[in-house]
Design a protein around this motif. Sequence first.
Motif, mmCIF file in Angstrom:
data_model
loop_
_atom_site.group_PDB
_atom_site.id
_atom_site.type_symbol
_atom_site.label_atom_id
_atom_site.label_comp_id
_atom_site.label_asym_id
_atom_site.label_seq_id
_atom_site.Cartn_x
_atom_site.Cartn_y
_atom_site.Cartn_z
ATOM 1 N N UNK A 170 0.822 -1.205 0.000
ATOM 2 C CA UNK A 170 0.000 0.000 0.000
ATOM 3 C C UNK A 170 0.861 1.263 0.000
ATOM 4 N N UNK A 171 1.950 1.244 0.758
ATOM 5 C CA UNK A 171 2.807 2.427 0.888
ATOM 6 C C UNK A 171 3.504 2.781 -0.420
ATOM 7 N N UNK A 172 3.707 1.805 -1.287
ATOM 8 C CA UNK A 172 4.377 2.058 -2.563
ATOM 9 C C UNK A 172 3.680 3.175 -3.343
ATOM 10 N N UNK A 173 2.369 3.307 -3.180
ATOM 11 C CA UNK A 173 1.618 4.351 -3.882
ATOM 12 C C UNK A 173 2.000 5.750 -3.407
ATOM 13 N N UNK A 174 2.533 5.860 -2.213
ATOM 14 C CA UNK A 174 2.783 7.166 -1.607
ATOM 15 C C UNK A 174 4.261 7.513 -1.473
ATOM 16 N N UNK A 175 5.132 6.557 -1.720
ATOM 17 C CA UNK A 175 6.564 6.758 -1.500
ATOM 18 C C UNK A 175 7.121 7.992 -2.204
ATOM 19 N N UNK A 176 6.694 8.232 -3.403
ATOM 20 C CA UNK A 176 7.239 9.373 -4.154
ATOM 21 C C UNK A 176 6.726 10.712 -3.637
ATOM 22 N N UNK A 177 5.755 10.678 -2.726
ATOM 23 C CA UNK A 177 5.163 11.911 -2.218
ATOM 24 C C UNK A 177 5.636 12.275 -0.817
ATOM 25 N N UNK A 178 6.530 11.491 -0.247
ATOM 26 C CA UNK A 178 6.996 11.749 1.110
ATOM 27 C C UNK A 178 8.509 11.893 1.119
ATOM 28 N N UNK A 179 9.010 12.573 2.155
ATOM 29 C CA UNK A 179 10.461 12.749 2.213
ATOM 30 C C UNK A 179 11.138 11.484 2.768
ATOM 31 N N UNK A 180 12.438 11.494 2.756
ATOM 32 C CA UNK A 180 13.204 10.299 3.123
ATOM 33 C C UNK A 180 12.980 9.879 4.578
ATOM 34 N N UNK A 181 12.700 10.820 5.470
ATOM 35 C CA UNK A 181 12.463 10.458 6.871
ATOM 36 C C UNK A 181 11.232 9.564 7.000
ATOM 37 N N UNK A 182 10.200 9.862 6.236
ATOM 38 C CA UNK A 182 8.983 9.048 6.269
ATOM 39 C C UNK A 182 9.260 7.695 5.628
ATOM 40 N N UNK A 183 9.924 7.690 4.484
ATOM 41 C CA UNK A 183 10.251 6.420 3.824
ATOM 42 C C UNK A 183 11.102 5.537 4.720
ATOM 43 N N UNK A 184 12.067 6.139 5.418
ATOM 44 C CA UNK A 184 12.958 5.364 6.285
ATOM 45 C C UNK A 184 12.238 4.809 7.508
ATOM 46 N N UNK A 185 11.134 5.424 7.903
ATOM 47 C CA UNK A 185 10.383 4.972 9.068
ATOM 48 C C UNK A 185 9.394 3.858 8.729
ATOM 49 N N UNK A 186 9.130 3.662 7.445
ATOM 50 C CA UNK A 186 8.167 2.628 7.033
ATOM 51 C C UNK A 186 8.749 1.248 7.326
ATOM 52 N N UNK A 187 7.888 0.299 7.660
ATOM 53 C CA UNK A 187 8.394 -1.049 7.931
ATOM 54 C C UNK A 187 8.943 -1.706 6.674
ATOM 55 N N UNK A 188 9.827 -2.622 6.876
ATOM 56 C CA UNK A 188 10.369 -3.415 5.778
ATOM 57 C C UNK A 188 10.456 -4.855 6.230
ATOM 58 N N UNK A 189 10.472 -5.745 5.314
ATOM 59 C CA UNK A 189 10.580 -7.154 5.679
ATOM 60 C C UNK A 189 12.013 -7.466 6.070
ATOM 61 N N UNK A 190 12.150 -8.125 7.192
ATOM 62 C CA UNK A 190 13.486 -8.520 7.653
ATOM 63 C C UNK A 190 13.836 -9.832 7.001
ATOM 64 N N UNK A 191 15.036 -9.917 6.499
ATOM 65 C CA UNK A 191 15.505 -11.145 5.872
ATOM 66 C C UNK A 191 16.491 -11.798 6.812
ATOM 67 N N UNK A 192 16.246 -13.027 7.150
ATOM 68 C CA UNK A 192 17.104 -13.740 8.084
ATOM 69 C C UNK A 192 18.496 -13.942 7.478
ATOM 70 N N UNK A 193 19.505 -13.773 8.314
ATOM 71 C CA UNK A 193 20.879 -14.018 7.866
ATOM 72 C C UNK A 193 21.076 -15.513 7.691
ATOM 73 N N UNK A 194 21.818 -15.863 6.673
ATOM 74 C CA UNK A 194 22.059 -17.289 6.434
ATOM 75 C C UNK A 194 23.419 -17.697 6.923
#
Length: 95
Positions: A71-95
């Motif tokens: 859902x956030x992908x629709x808004x990413x280009x409209x917000x500054x980097x602080x907002x983008x950096x605060x958005x959750x991301x999927x954590x990838x387990x270290x192998x």
Amino acid sequence: MPIKATRALLGEALSGRLNGVEFRTDANFGFAVPVAVEGVEQAILDPRSTWSDAAAYDAQADKLVKMFITNFEKFESHVDSKVRDAAPGLLVAAE
């Protein structure tokens, strides 16, 4: 979340009584959550502990994070980097 708990959390936050209490970082969304708040059942502050099946909670939480990201992908280009950096991301387990 019961309204009584919501009111207690809001009251504590607005009064400044949460300043200096211990916080944990939510594993899925990355925001700070107090470990204990007067007048709030501790389990509410750790939703995973309220599920009888931790794996089912993890699967549902992962699904919710993915929905947020999509859902956030629709808004990413409209917000500054602080907002983008605060958005959750999927954590990838270290192998």
